[in-house]
Scaffold this active site. Structure first.
Site, PDB file in Angstrom:
ATOM      1  N   THR A 347      -0.249  -2.840  -4.521  1.00  0.00           N
ATOM      2  CA  THR A 347      -1.445  -3.666  -4.427  1.00  0.00           C
ATOM      3  C   THR A 347      -2.338  -3.610  -5.669  1.00  0.00           C
ATOM      4  OG1 THR A 347      -1.572  -3.882  -2.032  1.00  0.00           O
ATOM      5  CG2 THR A 347      -3.657  -3.773  -3.205  1.00  0.00           C
ATOM      6  N   GLY A 391      -5.881   4.981  -4.683  1.00  0.00           N
ATOM      7  CA  GLY A 391      -5.906   5.913  -3.565  1.00  0.00           C
ATOM      8  C   GLY A 391      -5.980   7.335  -4.105  1.00  0.00           C
ATOM      9  N   ASN A 575      -0.714  12.821  -2.378  1.00  0.00           N
ATOM     10  CA  ASN A 575      -1.727  11.785  -2.562  1.00  0.00           C
ATOM     11  C   ASN A 575      -2.258  11.303  -1.226  1.00  0.00           C
ATOM     12  OD1 ASN A 575       0.813  10.591  -1.965  1.00  0.00           O
ATOM     13  ND2 ASN A 575      -0.010   8.620  -2.583  1.00  0.00           N
ATOM     14  N   LEU A 576      -2.844  10.153  -1.217  1.00  0.00           N
ATOM     15  CA  LEU A 576      -3.413   9.581   0.001  1.00  0.00           C
ATOM     16  C   LEU A 576      -2.373   9.363   1.087  1.00  0.00           C
ATOM     17  CD1 LEU A 576      -5.855   8.240   1.406  1.00  0.00           C
ATOM     18  CD2 LEU A 576      -5.139   6.108   0.338  1.00  0.00           C
ATOM     19  N   CYS A 577      -1.142   9.088   0.699  1.00  0.00           N
ATOM     20  CA  CYS A 577      -0.118   8.720   1.686  1.00  0.00           C
ATOM     21  C   CYS A 577       1.079   9.662   1.677  1.00  0.00           C
ATOM     22  CB  CYS A 577       0.337   7.283   1.455  1.00  0.00           C
ATOM     23  SG  CYS A 577      -1.013   6.091   1.464  1.00  0.00           S
ATOM     24  N   THR A 578       0.958  10.792   1.049  1.00  0.00           N
ATOM     25  CA  THR A 578       1.910  11.918   1.078  1.00  0.00           C
ATOM     26  C   THR A 578       3.258  11.659   0.427  1.00  0.00           C
ATOM     27  OG1 THR A 578       2.999  11.593   3.251  1.00  0.00           O
ATOM     28  CG2 THR A 578       0.828  12.674   3.261  1.00  0.00           C
ATOM     29  N   GLU A 579       3.361  10.651  -0.468  1.00  0.00           N
ATOM     30  CA  GLU A 579       4.658  10.424  -1.106  1.00  0.00           C
ATOM     31  C   GLU A 579       4.694  10.863  -2.565  1.00  0.00           C
ATOM     32  OE1 GLU A 579       2.577   6.579  -2.257  1.00  0.00           O
ATOM     33  OE2 GLU A 579       2.487   8.106  -0.709  1.00  0.00           O
ATOM     34  N   ALA A 762       2.190  -0.882   3.378  1.00  0.00           N
ATOM     35  CA  ALA A 762       1.595  -1.573   4.522  1.00  0.00           C
ATOM     36  C   ALA A 762       1.302  -3.039   4.246  1.00  0.00           C
ATOM     37  CB  ALA A 762       0.314  -0.849   4.936  1.00  0.00           C
ATOM     38  N   THR A 763       0.749  -3.348   3.073  1.00  0.00           N
ATOM     39  CA  THR A 763       0.355  -4.723   2.796  1.00  0.00           C
ATOM     40  C   THR A 763       1.443  -5.511   2.098  1.00  0.00           C
ATOM     41  OG1 THR A 763      -1.871  -3.843   2.484  1.00  0.00           O
ATOM     42  CG2 THR A 763      -1.518  -6.129   1.918  1.00  0.00           C
ATOM     43  N   ILE A 764       2.115  -4.914   1.119  1.00  0.00           N
ATOM     44  CA  ILE A 764       3.116  -5.699   0.399  1.00  0.00           C
ATOM     45  C   ILE A 764       4.297  -6.052   1.290  1.00  0.00           C
ATOM     46  CG2 ILE A 764       2.418  -4.827  -1.855  1.00  0.00           C
ATOM     47  CD1 ILE A 764       4.872  -3.013  -1.838  1.00  0.00           C
TER      48      ILE A 764
END
Length: 944
Positions: A347, A391, A575-579, A762-764
């Protein structure tokens, strides 16, 4: 308490007198609540028969439901309010479902559908559109001038929107649209009425989602063309094919003039690039995807969008090709990849590529040191990084705990929590430039003295000054702790100012030093410490995860033991999303640059399209590498780190779609094998591409000493974790020629320190119209909510299979609504389809862990792995997270449970978008498994 005047019987009567009802023949009549009462009575009698008739129970029930429906309909009523008969019937259906009268509501749905079919049949074949032909209405343009409604153009646009789509018909769209028209309707309302008309039919057939998107596209074309031309312009799909090149050149010049686009974009060969645009790719969006782009991605000036979809993709491609030798050729190559949905940038890259502020990176990881200057600098850095859609992952472990001595003041520390509260409020205040919710995640190691307070941060009870309701949290768990859990041993909590070495140690060295600190504490040499039973703390961690969705469970040792950059520092958090698993320090903020391959575009019924996947992977790595050099850095620590190590994170999405296309059940060994083989292909070609870029552009600065420089690839680093855990059983199977690749990497080097990470997408994924990331199917029919509104989502693969089996009808739609999009309880659905389309909560979560473990062996970073438990229990949670640890996963993400993700059993008609939306059920933040990032409203959009 005094009753509100708006709720009194006299007020209701007054409002009712002011409201008119638009009937299907175009006439109007006064609103009469007694007709709702009659309809409800008939509905109950039709289902319950004589058992319902004449009973006082039925009278009281109908009276109550009528009052609910009337209050809802009149809540926002005012003088001149006009309600369509369908709105009233929708509300009747809704109160029946909310009241738990599901069989009555189901029959009511079927009755309405039968009546609708009967009305169309009575009009005769092909006459349905004519019944709404040439309505004598006027349209009010934005400048206030009135003109006759051009119904011929409306029919043309709707006909084009339905063209080429099977099982889709223009007639019901026109019929539904006509119901929402009135004399003097504003032109913007006319556009919305057409889109809404198609959206109401999505549950009948998912093809109407494409129709809705194409009708929105017509509005966008008129808006963009008029802005660029400086006068009213419009074009249908036939016309835009010829006009796109001319529009594109004008769009670039206008964007530069407005100081929105990078001036260098005007130096490209705009005629050549405009000629490369594929206008018909505008037709591949579904409604959710295009509405998301319209609301949040397309460039605008004072709210007017002037960027069409193919111009958007080319703008992103041009921005990424700015420093290429043949930038026109590369821009076209990148455009082809994006516009085909084979690959999608994250994004921030889509937001900002080609603009005057190209902050293209997705994630930033920081370490907060134990002094006030560092702590308050971290708030400033978080704000600057979040402003342009980054993020955040913050490592807070070095900050001393509660009760620790403060030498400068001879006082005692209040611990972490007050500082975390400020970090939480900073994320709320800087909401990513107004485009998305600000988002950050705080990480803490399990030995920190404040860890028990850390577990309570997301609770809705207790002192609110010690709560962070908007910030994500994650446990950073060393292997030594889980060994103590399995041995039912003790665990000692320390303040990091007295045990500073633990922060930078992992594996055997951590375990040894940790035991030394424990011995020192027993000798009285350490002042702040507390000993607990390891199992008790583990249970508290899992209980908190179950109750609040936080903190997530992530594993320190595999992140570090397998890191290619072990020689250059330590991974202190994700990070924000653990990856993302990159090194951080006081002078380096880790940065990652993300994008995802759409796996659904790279499979056939026979399996992987390996040639296409290789081509996509190689081009994608080049695009991600370009991000690093073009990127706009808001703080110097981020630029220093990114330029030195050049990490990228290539991931994937559409995994569930890829399984369906191959007819592989998600809970099967075949699905696990596909996860293994598909990730092996991506890993192989991503590493090869980065090595080839090293030959072309040079190695990354800190390459020497890395695992890459020693010929140790991700599949090889798995053995390092195996050795550290003394006999762990990992899968090492492979199918490609890894030996030759090792030699190439050792000899040629790597352009990027890290190349793979699977983000949530989530968005892409919405933009591309596929399932997000590696997620299983959520539901086959549900309402999805995000910042663009509420959207009906129907699984098109399932609908196609049910049509083949002769099972797709109004009753099936009603059953899917009733059972929350789950096939299992519907008897007439074949078992084969129930297995193939099993939803997330029907799949045993062990299958998700097994598939993730197979992927993890190929990935140099990590993956955002959500885990689903339909009926969580302490035993199940314990077994699941210990399994994730034993299988070598580096991180896990959200824990989902059905109680927190239940979708309201109501009609989906009218729930799409922002017009007349019926809210979907919102997860209860106090319910088990509840989380800030729900399936329907994922805050993890902050990552992708």
């Amino acid at each position: 308490m005094t009753e509100s005047p708006t709720n009194t019987p006299h007020a209701i009567e007054a409002e009712t007198a002011q409201v008119r009802v638009l009937r299907r023949d175009g006439s109007t009549s006064g609103f009469d609540a007694s007709k709702i009462s009659v309809a409800l009575t008939k509905a109950f009698l039709a289902v319950e028969g004589d058992a319902a008739g004449g009973s006082s129970r039925l009278h009281a029930l109908v009276t109550d439901l009528t009052e609910q429906a009337t209050n809802s309909l009149l809540r926002h009523a005012g003088p001149g309010t006009l309600l369509h008969i369908e709105q009233i019937q929708d509300q009747v259906e809704l109160v029946l479902m909310r009241g738990g009268h599901h069989q009555v509501a189901r029959d009511y749905v079927l009755y309405r559908e039968q009546r609708s079919h009967a009305r169309r049949a009575a009009a005769g074949p092909g006459t349905a559109p004519e019944t709404v032909d040439s309505p004598q209405l006027s349209v009010t343009d934005p400048d206030g001038r009135s003109r006759p409604l051009d119904w011929g153009r409306v029919r043309t646009i709707v006909g084009q929107a339905c063209s080429g789509l099977a099982e889709v018909d223009a007639a019901p769209v026109l019929e539904e649209a006509r119901r929402n028209l009135y004399d003097g309707i504003r032109s913007a309302e006319l556009d919305e009425a057409l889109t809404l008309a198609a959206r109401t039919l999505v549950e009948r057939d998912p093809g109407y989602s494409r129709v809705s998107a194409r009708l929105l596209l017509d509005k966008l074309r008129r808006e963009a063309l008029s802005f660029i031309a400086g006068e009213a312009q419009e074009a249908d799909q036939e016309q835009i094919r010829d006009r796109y090149p001319e529009y594109f050149a004008a769009y670039v010049r206008r964007g530069v003039e407005l100081e929105v686009l990078e001036p260098q974009l005007a130096e490209f060969d705009l005629e050549r690039l405009g000629g490369a645009l594929r206008a018909d790719r505008d037709l591949t969006f579904d409604y959710l995807g295009l509405q998301t782009l319209y609301d949040r991605y397309f460039l605008h000036h004072d709210g007017t969008r002037f960027e069409l979809p193919q111009a958007f993709f080319m703008r992103v491609a041009m921005g990424l090709a700015l420093r290429e030798d043949d930038r026109d050729e590369r821009a076209i190559e990148f455009y082809q990849l994006l516009s085909s949905f084979d690959f999608m940038c994250s994004t921030p890259t889509l937001f900002n590529s080609g603009t005057t502020r190209p902050q293209l990176s997705s994630c930033f990881l920081t370490t907060v040191d134990d002094d006030l200057q560092s702590i308050f600098s971290s708030y400033r850095n978080n704000a600057l990084l979040a402003k342009y859609s980054g993020g955040l992952g913050n490592d807070w472990t070095p900050v001393r705990g509660i009760g620790a001595h403060i030498k400068g003041t001879n006082g005692q520390s209040q611990g972490l929590v007050p500082f975390l509260k400020i970090a939480n409020d900073t994320a709320v205040a800087v909401n990513q430039g107004g485009k998305r919710k600000g988002a950050a995640c705080a990480y803490l190691e399990t030995w920190h003295i404040d860890v028990e307070e850390f577990l309570d941060l997301r609770k809705n009870t207790g002192d609110d000054r010690r709560r962070t309701h908007d910030m994500n949290t994650a446990n950073w768990v060393p292997d030594e702790f889980l060994r103590r859990v399995e041995a039912d041993g003790s665990w000692t909590l320390f303040s990091p100012d007295e045990t500073p070495e633990l922060h930078d140690l992992y594996g055997a060295e951590f375990a040894e030093r940790y035991r030394e600190y424990e011995a020192a504490a027993e000798r009285g040499e350490i002042r702040i410490y507390r000993q607990v039973r390891a199992v008790d703390l583990w249970r508290r961690m899992l209980t908190s995860l179950f109750e609040t969705g936080h903190p997530w469970i992530t594993f320190k040792d595999p992140c570090n033991l397998r890191s290619p950059q072990r020689h250059a520092g330590v991974v202190h958090s994700s990070n924000l999303c653990t990856e993302i698993t990159l090194n951080t320090s006081s002078d380096e903020v880790a940065v990652c640059n993300l994008g995802s391959i759409n796996l659904a575009q790279h499979v056939t019924s026979d399996g992987l399209d390996r040639e296409r996947l290789e081509n996509t992977t190689r081009t994608a790595v080049r695009m991600l590498d370009n991000v690093i050099d073009i990127n706009f850095y808001t703080i110097p620590e981020a630029e220093r780190s990114n330029m030195r190590h050049r990490p990228v994170g290539l991931g994937l999405m559409g995994f569930a779609d890829a399984l369906v296309l191959q007819r592989l059940a998600p809970s099967s060994q075949e699905a696990v094998e596909f996860a293994d083989r598909s990730m092996e292909e991506i890993s192989y070609h991503a590493i090869a591409a980065s090595s080839e870029l090293a030959v072309e552009r040079g190695r990354y600065e800190s390459f020497d000493g890395s695992l890459w420089s020693r010929g140790v690839l991700p599949i090889d680093s798995l053995r390092m974790l195996d050795e550290a855990r003394e006999g762990a059983e990992f899968d090492y199977s492979s199918t490609l020629d890894w030996s030759s690749l090792r030699e190439r990497v050792r000899g040629n080097g790597m352009r990027n320190s890290n190349v793979m990470a699977i983000a949530p997408t989530a968005t892409i994924a919405n933009i591309c119209g596929v399932g997000q990331s590696i997620e299983p199917l959520y539901r086959n029919l549900f309402v999805k909510s995000n910042m663009s509104g509420d959207f009906t989502v129907v699984n098109p693969h399932l609908v196609a299979d049910l049509k083949k089996a002769g099972l797709w009808d109004e009753a099936m739609v009603a059953d899917l609504k009733f059972f929350d999009g789950v096939l299992g309880p519907i008897d007439r659905v074949p078992d084969e389809l129930k297995t193939l389309y099993a939803t997330a909560f029907e799949i045993e979560p062990q299958w998700l862990v097994e598939a993730a473990a197979r992927r993890q062996k190929w990935i140099d970073q990590a993956q955002s792995l959500n885990l689903y438990l339909a009926t969580p229990s302490g035993r199940k949670l314990d077994e699941l997270y210990r399994l994730a640890w034993r299988k070598g996963l580096k991180t896990t993400y959200y824990l989902r449970s059905t109680s927190a993700t239940h979708v309201e059993k109501s009609t989906l008609r009218g729930t799409d978008g922002k017009l007349n939306a019926v809210p979907a059920a919102v997860p209860d933040a106090q319910a088990p498994g509840a989380a800030a990032c729900s399936v329907e409203d994922p805050d993890c959009e902050a990552c992708q």
